[in-house]
Design a protein around this motif. Structure first.
Motif, PDB file in Angstrom:
ATOM      1  N   LEU A 299      -2.893  -2.624   5.549  1.00  7.28           N
ATOM      2  CA  LEU A 299      -2.286  -1.575   4.735  1.00  7.28           C
ATOM      3  C   LEU A 299      -1.917  -0.356   5.584  1.00  7.28           C
ATOM      4  N   LEU A 300      -2.787   0.012   6.517  1.00 11.75           N
ATOM      5  CA  LEU A 300      -2.491   1.148   7.396  1.00 11.75           C
ATOM      6  C   LEU A 300      -1.256   0.868   8.249  1.00 11.75           C
ATOM      7  N   ALA A 301      -1.138  -0.360   8.739  1.00  9.30           N
ATOM      8  CA  ALA A 301       0.039  -0.724   9.532  1.00  9.30           C
ATOM      9  C   ALA A 301       1.308  -0.645   8.691  1.00  9.30           C
ATOM     10  N   LEU A 302       1.212  -1.019   7.428  1.00  7.75           N
ATOM     11  CA  LEU A 302       2.368  -0.939   6.543  1.00  7.75           C
ATOM     12  C   LEU A 302       2.763   0.512   6.283  1.00  7.75           C
ATOM     13  N   VAL A 303       1.788   1.386   6.143  1.00  5.56           N
ATOM     14  CA  VAL A 303       2.070   2.806   5.946  1.00  5.56           C
ATOM     15  C   VAL A 303       2.813   3.375   7.143  1.00  5.56           C
ATOM     16  N   GLU A 304       2.460   2.922   8.348  1.00  9.89           N
ATOM     17  CA  GLU A 304       3.084   3.422   9.569  1.00  9.89           C
ATOM     18  C   GLU A 304       4.512   2.931   9.745  1.00  9.89           C
ATOM     19  N   THR A 305       4.847   1.810   9.114  1.00  8.05           N
ATOM     20  CA  THR A 305       6.162   1.208   9.347  1.00  8.05           C
ATOM     21  C   THR A 305       7.066   1.212   8.120  1.00  8.05           C
ATOM     22  N   GLN A 306       6.525   1.585   6.969  1.00 10.07           N
ATOM     23  CA  GLN A 306       7.303   1.568   5.739  1.00 10.07           C
ATOM     24  C   GLN A 306       7.232   2.937   5.051  1.00 10.07           C
ATOM     25  N   PRO A 307       8.257   3.302   4.281  1.00  6.31           N
ATOM     26  CA  PRO A 307       8.234   4.593   3.568  1.00  6.31           C
ATOM     27  C   PRO A 307       7.394   4.517   2.295  1.00  6.31           C
ATOM     28  N   ILE A 308       6.096   4.303   2.485  1.00  5.09           N
ATOM     29  CA  ILE A 308       5.203   4.168   1.338  1.00  5.09           C
ATOM     30  C   ILE A 308       4.020   5.128   1.476  1.00  5.09           C
ATOM     31  N   ALA A 309       3.365   5.373   0.365  1.00  5.79           N
ATOM     32  CA  ALA A 309       2.140   6.165   0.338  1.00  5.79           C
ATOM     33  C   ALA A 309       1.095   5.391  -0.460  1.00  5.79           C
ATOM     34  N   ILE A 310      -0.144   5.488  -0.013  1.00 12.58           N
ATOM     35  CA  ILE A 310      -1.236   4.779  -0.664  1.00 12.58           C
ATOM     36  C   ILE A 310      -2.217   5.790  -1.232  1.00 12.58           C
ATOM     37  N   ARG A 311      -2.585   5.580  -2.478  1.00 16.23           N
ATOM     38  CA  ARG A 311      -3.597   6.407  -3.113  1.00 16.23           C
ATOM     39  C   ARG A 311      -4.762   5.513  -3.542  1.00 16.23           C
ATOM     40  N   ARG A 312      -5.962   5.967  -3.235  1.00 12.61           N
ATOM     41  CA  ARG A 312      -7.160   5.200  -3.582  1.00 12.61           C
ATOM     42  C   ARG A 312      -8.000   5.991  -4.569  1.00 12.61           C
ATOM     43  N   TYR A 313      -8.543   5.288  -5.540  1.00 11.57           N
ATOM     44  CA  TYR A 313      -9.427   5.889  -6.532  1.00 11.57           C
ATOM     45  C   TYR A 313     -10.743   5.119  -6.494  1.00 11.57           C
ATOM     46  N   GLY A 314     -11.705   5.699  -5.764  1.00 11.15           N
ATOM     47  CA  GLY A 314     -12.940   4.968  -5.556  1.00 11.15           C
ATOM     48  C   GLY A 314     -12.697   3.793  -4.632  1.00 11.15           C
ATOM     49  N   ALA A 315     -13.605   2.836  -4.690  1.00  8.21           N
ATOM     50  CA  ALA A 315     -13.522   1.680  -3.795  1.00  8.21           C
ATOM     51  C   ALA A 315     -12.719   0.538  -4.394  1.00  8.21           C
ATOM     52  N   LEU A 316     -12.378   0.630  -5.679  1.00  5.08           N
ATOM     53  CA  LEU A 316     -11.827  -0.543  -6.343  1.00  5.08           C
ATOM     54  C   LEU A 316     -10.385  -0.420  -6.797  1.00  5.08           C
ATOM     55  N   VAL A 317      -9.761   0.738  -6.651  1.00  2.00           N
ATOM     56  CA  VAL A 317      -8.381   0.898  -7.119  1.00  2.00           C
ATOM     57  C   VAL A 317      -7.518   1.443  -5.987  1.00  2.00           C
ATOM     58  N   THR A 318      -6.467   0.698  -5.634  1.00  2.00           N
ATOM     59  CA  THR A 318      -5.516   1.119  -4.608  1.00  2.00           C
ATOM     60  C   THR A 318      -4.112   0.999  -5.173  1.00  2.00           C
ATOM     61  N   LEU A 319      -3.386   2.098  -5.181  1.00  2.00           N
ATOM     62  CA  LEU A 319      -2.027   2.128  -5.696  1.00  2.00           C
ATOM     63  C   LEU A 319      -1.054   2.426  -4.554  1.00  2.00           C
ATOM     64  N   ILE A 320       0.037   1.674  -4.503  1.00  4.05           N
ATOM     65  CA  ILE A 320       1.037   1.824  -3.450  1.00  4.05           C
ATOM     66  C   ILE A 320       2.356   2.219  -4.094  1.00  4.05           C
ATOM     67  N   LYS A 321       2.977   3.293  -3.579  1.00  2.00           N
ATOM     68  CA  LYS A 321       4.251   3.753  -4.094  1.00  2.00           C
ATOM     69  C   LYS A 321       5.212   4.048  -2.957  1.00  2.00           C
ATOM     70  N   HIS A 322       6.504   4.016  -3.278  1.00  2.00           N
ATOM     71  CA  HIS A 322       7.523   4.487  -2.344  1.00  2.00           C
ATOM     72  C   HIS A 322       7.388   6.007  -2.225  1.00  2.00           C
ATOM     73  N   ARG A 323       7.663   6.529  -1.030  1.00  2.00           N
ATOM     74  CA  ARG A 323       7.528   7.966  -0.834  1.00  2.00           C
ATOM     75  C   ARG A 323       8.450   8.772  -1.750  1.00  2.00           C
ATOM     76  N   ASN A 324       9.579   8.170  -2.148  1.00  3.62           N
ATOM     77  CA  ASN A 324      10.494   8.867  -3.057  1.00  3.62           C
ATOM     78  C   ASN A 324       9.858   9.103  -4.430  1.00  3.62           C
ATOM     79  N   GLU A 325       8.831   8.317  -4.747  1.00  4.36           N
ATOM     80  CA  GLU A 325       8.186   8.443  -6.047  1.00  4.36           C
ATOM     81  C   GLU A 325       7.063   9.474  -6.056  1.00  4.36           C
ATOM     82  N   ILE A 326       6.707   9.965  -4.880  1.00  4.00           N
ATOM     83  CA  ILE A 326       5.610  10.927  -4.778  1.00  4.00           C
ATOM     84  C   ILE A 326       6.148  12.330  -4.933  1.00  4.00           C
ATOM     85  N   GLU A 327       5.597  13.053  -5.879  1.00  4.02           N
ATOM     86  CA  GLU A 327       6.069  14.420  -6.123  1.00  4.02           C
ATOM     87  C   GLU A 327       5.449  15.372  -5.099  1.00  4.02           C
TER      88      GLU A 327
END
Length: 327
Positions: A299-327
Motif C-alpha cells: 500500500l505504501l508503494a502504491l501511495v508513492e506511485t499513484q495519486p491516492i491517499a489512504i486513511r486508516r481508522y483503527g487497525a481494521l478499516v482502511t479507505l483508499i481515495k483518489h487525491r482529487n476526492e480529498i478536501e
C-alpha cells in the motif's frame, strides 16, 4: 466479560450499520465520505467503532464455545445483521448475540466461512501446498477453500473460495477437473490456476492445455500462456500473460497495466480488516511488483506511485481515495 442483558445504544447501532454497509461490497464513494464524516463528528462515534472492531477480533475458540452453548445462534445472528429487520433484532437483542454475530464476521475475514466445511482451506495471509492422493500438487492462495472428490472415473476439485494452482499427475483413466459455480476447467496434462470471484471465475494456463466448459456452452481449449474469464455469460480470453497472474505462488503481485481496483482485490486476502477503495481510485492503471506477504508495504508503494491517499481508522478499516476526492 459478562455481556448478557446489555442493550445496544443508538451510537453502537449506527456503528454496526456502517460496518454492514462498508462490508457489503456495494458501498459508494459517497458512503465512504459519509462514514468519515460520521466518524469524525463525535468522539463517541470513534469509541463505538473501535468497540465494534474489537468485537470483530474475537478468537475462534469463543465462537465455538458460543455455538456449543447456543446451537444455530451464530448463523442466526449473522443473518440478522444483514437482513432488513436487523435494526429490530439489534434493538431487542443482547450484546451476547451481537458478539456471536460479529464474531462470525471476524471469522469470515480471517477464514472464509465456507472453509469451515471445506476439505482444504487457508486463512488470511496464508498459502498452502498439499500433495493429493493421486500425486498431484495443489497450492492454495490466501483465503481459499476447496473440496476434493476422487472416484474411479474422475478427480474433481470444487473451488469454493479464492484461488488454487494445480500441478496435475498423469492418470489417463481419470481426468482432473477444477469446478466453480461458473464452469469447469479440465486438465490436459498440465499446470494451471483457477480463481473464483463472485460473478465470474478466471483460468490461467501455465503448461500444456486446459479445456474450459460452461453451462450450455461449447468447450474451448486454452494453451500454455493463455488466460480467460468465464461465467454463465460466456468465456472471454484475457490479454495479460499467464506468468504474472500466477506470481502469487511466490508471494508476489506482478501487475502489468491493471486497474488499481484489481490490485486491491488481490491484496485483500492478505490483509486483516476492511480494505475499501473509491471508484475513482479503482480506475487508475498500475504497473509494478508488490509483496503480498507485506500488504502494508504494498500500500505504501502504491501511495508513492499513484495519486491516492489512504486513511486508516483503527487497525481494521482502511479507505483508499483518489487525491482529487480529498478536501
Amino acid at each position: 466479560m459478562n455481556t448478557r442483558g446489555r442493550q445496544i445504544d443508538s451510537i453502537t447501532e449506527a456503528a454496526i450499520d456502517w460496518l454492514v454497509r462498508l462490508d457489503s461490497g456495494s458501498a459508494s464513494a459517497d458512503d465512504h465520505t459519509a462514514f468519515t464524516a460520521w466518524l469524525n463528528a463525535d468522539p463517541r462515534h470513534q469509541h463505538a467503532w473501535q468497540t465494534i472492531s474489537g468485537l470483530l477480533d474475537q478468537p475462534v475458540a469463543v465462537l465455538k464455545e458460543a455455538e456449543a452453548q447456543l446451537p444455530g445462534q451464530r448463523r442466526a445472528a449473522r443473518l440478522a445483521l444483514t437482513s432488513p429487520e436487523r435494526r429490530k433484532v439489534l434493538r431487542n437483542g443482547t450484546v451476547a448475540l451481537l458478539l456471536i454475530g460479529l464474531g462470525s464476521y471476524t471469522l469470515n475475514r480471517q477464514l472464509p466461512l465456507i472453509a469451515l466445511i471445506a476439505d482444504l482451506h487457508t486463512a488470511t495471509g496464508e498459502r498452502r501446498q498439499v500433495r493429493l492422493a493421486d500425486g498431484s500438487t495443489l497450492i492454495l492462495n490466501a483465503r481459499s477453500a476447496v473440496d476434493i472428490e476422487f472416484s474411479a472415473k474422475n478427480r474433481l476439485l470444487t473451488l469454493r473460495e479464492g484461488e488454487i494452482l494445480v500441478r496435475t499427475a498423469p492418470d489417463p483413466s481419470r481426468p482432473l477437473i477444477v469446478q466453480t459455480e461458473h464452469g469447469q476447467a479440465r486438465a490436459l496434462g498440465t499446470r494451471f490456476a483457477v480463481r473464483r470471484q463472485d460473478d465470474h471465475s478466471e483460468l490461467t494456463v501455465l503448461e500444456h492445455r486446459v479445456q474450459l466448459t460452461i453451462a450450455n456452452g461449447v468447450p474451448q481449449t486454452f494453451d500454455a500462456g493463455a488466460s480467460a474469464r468465464f461465467s454463465a455469460a460466456g468465456i472471454q480470453p484475457l490479454t495479460e500473460p499467464a506468468a504474472p497472474r500466477a506470481a502469487w505462488i511466490d508471494g508476489q503481485l506482478d501487475v502489468r497495466d491493471r486497474p488499481l481496483g484489481e490490485v486491491i482485490d488481490a491484496l485483500r486476502p492478505y490483509k486483516r480488516g476492511y480494505l475499501r477503495i473509491s471508484s475513482q481510485a479503482a480506475a487508475l492503471r498500475v504497473f509494478g511488483v508488490f509483496p503480498l506477504d507485506d500488504p502494508e508495504a504494498a500500500l505504501l508503494a502504491l501511495v508513492e506511485t499513484q495519486p491516492i491517499a489512504i486513511r486508516r481508522y483503527g487497525a481494521l478499516v482502511t479507505l483508499i481515495k483518489h487525491r482529487n476526492e480529498i478536501e
